[in-house]
Design a protein around this motif. Structure first.
Motif, PDB file in Angstrom:
ATOM      1  N   SER A  87      -6.752   6.118  -1.494  1.00 24.92           N
ATOM      2  CA  SER A  87      -7.411   5.070  -0.696  1.00 24.92           C
ATOM      3  C   SER A  87      -8.288   4.164  -1.545  1.00 24.92           C
ATOM      4  O   SER A  87      -8.642   3.064  -1.117  1.00 24.92           O
ATOM      5  CB  SER A  87      -8.248   5.709   0.418  1.00 24.92           C
ATOM      6  N   LEU A  88      -8.633   4.596  -2.757  1.00 23.36           N
ATOM      7  CA  LEU A  88      -9.483   3.799  -3.640  1.00 23.36           C
ATOM      8  C   LEU A  88      -8.675   2.943  -4.619  1.00 23.36           C
ATOM      9  O   LEU A  88      -9.260   2.197  -5.409  1.00 23.36           O
ATOM     10  CB  LEU A  88     -10.425   4.723  -4.428  1.00 23.36           C
ATOM     11  N   ARG A  90      -7.883  10.650  -0.378  1.00 21.37           N
ATOM     12  CA  ARG A  90      -9.088   9.889  -0.714  1.00 21.37           C
ATOM     13  C   ARG A  90      -8.917   9.139  -2.034  1.00 21.37           C
ATOM     14  O   ARG A  90      -9.323   7.976  -2.168  1.00 21.37           O
ATOM     15  CB  ARG A  90     -10.282  10.839  -0.819  1.00 21.37           C
ATOM     16  N   ALA A 126      -7.134  -2.663   3.345  1.00 24.17           N
ATOM     17  CA  ALA A 126      -8.268  -2.319   4.199  1.00 24.17           C
ATOM     18  C   ALA A 126      -9.128  -3.544   4.500  1.00 24.17           C
ATOM     19  O   ALA A 126      -9.667  -3.687   5.609  1.00 24.17           O
ATOM     20  CB  ALA A 126      -9.108  -1.239   3.530  1.00 24.17           C
ATOM     21  N   LYS A 127      -9.252  -4.455   3.541  1.00 29.99           N
ATOM     22  CA  LYS A 127     -10.065  -5.659   3.738  1.00 29.99           C
ATOM     23  C   LYS A 127      -9.468  -6.597   4.784  1.00 29.99           C
ATOM     24  O   LYS A 127     -10.174  -7.416   5.366  1.00 29.99           O
ATOM     25  CB  LYS A 127     -10.231  -6.396   2.413  1.00 29.99           C
ATOM     26  N   PRO A 165      -6.163  -0.182  -5.828  1.00 27.16           N
ATOM     27  CA  PRO A 165      -6.311  -1.610  -5.528  1.00 27.16           C
ATOM     28  C   PRO A 165      -5.596  -2.105  -4.275  1.00 27.16           C
ATOM     29  O   PRO A 165      -6.169  -2.856  -3.486  1.00 27.16           O
ATOM     30  CB  PRO A 165      -5.750  -2.290  -6.784  1.00 27.16           C
ATOM     31  N   ARG A 166      -4.347  -1.714  -4.093  1.00 26.77           N
ATOM     32  CA  ARG A 166      -3.605  -2.268  -2.959  1.00 26.77           C
ATOM     33  C   ARG A 166      -4.037  -1.659  -1.631  1.00 26.77           C
ATOM     34  O   ARG A 166      -3.922  -2.294  -0.586  1.00 26.77           O
ATOM     35  CB  ARG A 166      -2.102  -2.119  -3.193  1.00 26.77           C
ATOM     36  N   HIS A 167      -4.527  -0.438  -1.671  1.00 31.99           N
ATOM     37  CA  HIS A 167      -5.099   0.148  -0.458  1.00 31.99           C
ATOM     38  C   HIS A 167      -6.409  -0.545  -0.102  1.00 31.99           C
ATOM     39  O   HIS A 167      -6.677  -0.813   1.080  1.00 31.99           O
ATOM     40  CB  HIS A 167      -5.324   1.653  -0.649  1.00 31.99           C
ATOM     41  N   MET A 168      -7.206  -0.849  -1.095  1.00 27.95           N
ATOM     42  CA  MET A 168      -8.456  -1.554  -0.851  1.00 27.95           C
ATOM     43  C   MET A 168      -8.187  -2.952  -0.284  1.00 27.95           C
ATOM     44  O   MET A 168      -8.866  -3.409   0.634  1.00 27.95           O
ATOM     45  CB  MET A 168      -9.260  -1.651  -2.155  1.00 27.95           C
ATOM     46  N   ALA A 169      -7.186  -3.621  -0.821  1.00 30.48           N
ATOM     47  CA  ALA A 169      -6.841  -4.961  -0.341  1.00 30.48           C
ATOM     48  C   ALA A 169      -6.362  -4.922   1.104  1.00 30.48           C
ATOM     49  O   ALA A 169      -6.735  -5.773   1.924  1.00 30.48           O
ATOM     50  CB  ALA A 169      -5.773  -5.571  -1.243  1.00 30.48           C
ATOM     51  N   ALA A 180       0.837  -1.208   0.000  1.00 31.52           N
ATOM     52  CA  ALA A 180       0.000   0.000   0.000  1.00 31.52           C
ATOM     53  C   ALA A 180       0.870   1.255   0.000  1.00 31.52           C
ATOM     54  O   ALA A 180       0.568   2.242  -0.685  1.00 31.52           O
ATOM     55  CB  ALA A 180      -0.923  -0.007   1.210  1.00 31.52           C
TER      56      ALA A 180
END
Length: 208
Positions: A168-169, A165, A177-178, A171-175, A126
């Motif tokens: 944060s959207l 922001r 966060a999950k 791909p690796r930031h989303m991964a 990230a």
């Protein structure tokens, strides 16, 4: 041990060698190129670069910084002095009309049975994604080790809230966060505004 990340080198885990961020845009896909997207069009200013240099000094000044107020947990007076010193240096970069920066503070208590190798790798990816895509919009990323109760705190400072922001959207930031639901007992994010107040020659740190 705390780490202040300014460059594209993420500190290695024990036994690893340092690795440079060498990602290309194809490895970290950006949103569709829309001209109004600040992630794609932002250019750092003289004040941003002065803040980036000053934040190299960031460190906590109290033992309970992981849970205490952000504004009183770090060496902001020292950072202010460094910012003023760099602000006086000549620069060909444009100036900011409003000197406000956006800080995110992630506080957590990690589960004792979580696999920290996976968490470390997700965090590293990230960071590399943010560094490679934000065009200087990420000024600093700071993190430290867990305390004896598995509490941790990380913080990042951005040139603008909308850039944070946008990143944060990705791909690796989303991964990353999950992963949060499975590795933390608790976690939350605080948002702060760091402002330069010329009339008082000081930096103000307050909740956004």
């Amino acid at each position: 041990m705390p780490h202040v990340l300014i460059s594209g080198v993420y500190p290695p885990r024990e036994g690893e060698a340092e690795r440079e961020v060498t990602a290309t845009p194809s490895e970290y896909p950006l949103p569709a190129p829309v001209s109004s997207d600040p992630l794609l069009r932002y250019t750092p200013t003289h004040e941003d670069e002065c803040m980036r240099e000053a934040l190299k000094l960031l460190h906590p000044i109290r033992d309970d910084f992981r849970t205490a107020d952000y504004a009183t947990s770090f060496n902001w007076p020292e950072i202010t002095e460094s910012f003023i010193k760099h602000l006086k240096s000549p620069s060909e970069l444009p100036a900011r009309s409003e000197c406000d920066w956006y800080a995110l503070v992630f506080r957590s208590q990690r589960r004792a049975d979580c696999i920290d190798t996976d968490l470390f790798e997700a965090d590293r990816q990230a960071y590399e994604e943010a560094y490679s895509t934000s065009n200087g919009g990420l000024l600093v990323y700071w993190y430290t080790e867990l305390d004896e109760n598995n509490y941790c705190m990380t913080t990042c400072v951005w040139t603008a809230r909308n850039i944070a922001r946008s990143v944060s959207l990705l791909p690796r930031h989303m991964a990353a966060a999950k992963m949060a639901a499975g590795v933390y007992v608790s976690h939350h994010i605080d948002r702060y505004r760091i402002s330069w107040v010329p009339s008082q020659q000081t930096l103000s740190v307050a909740l956004w």
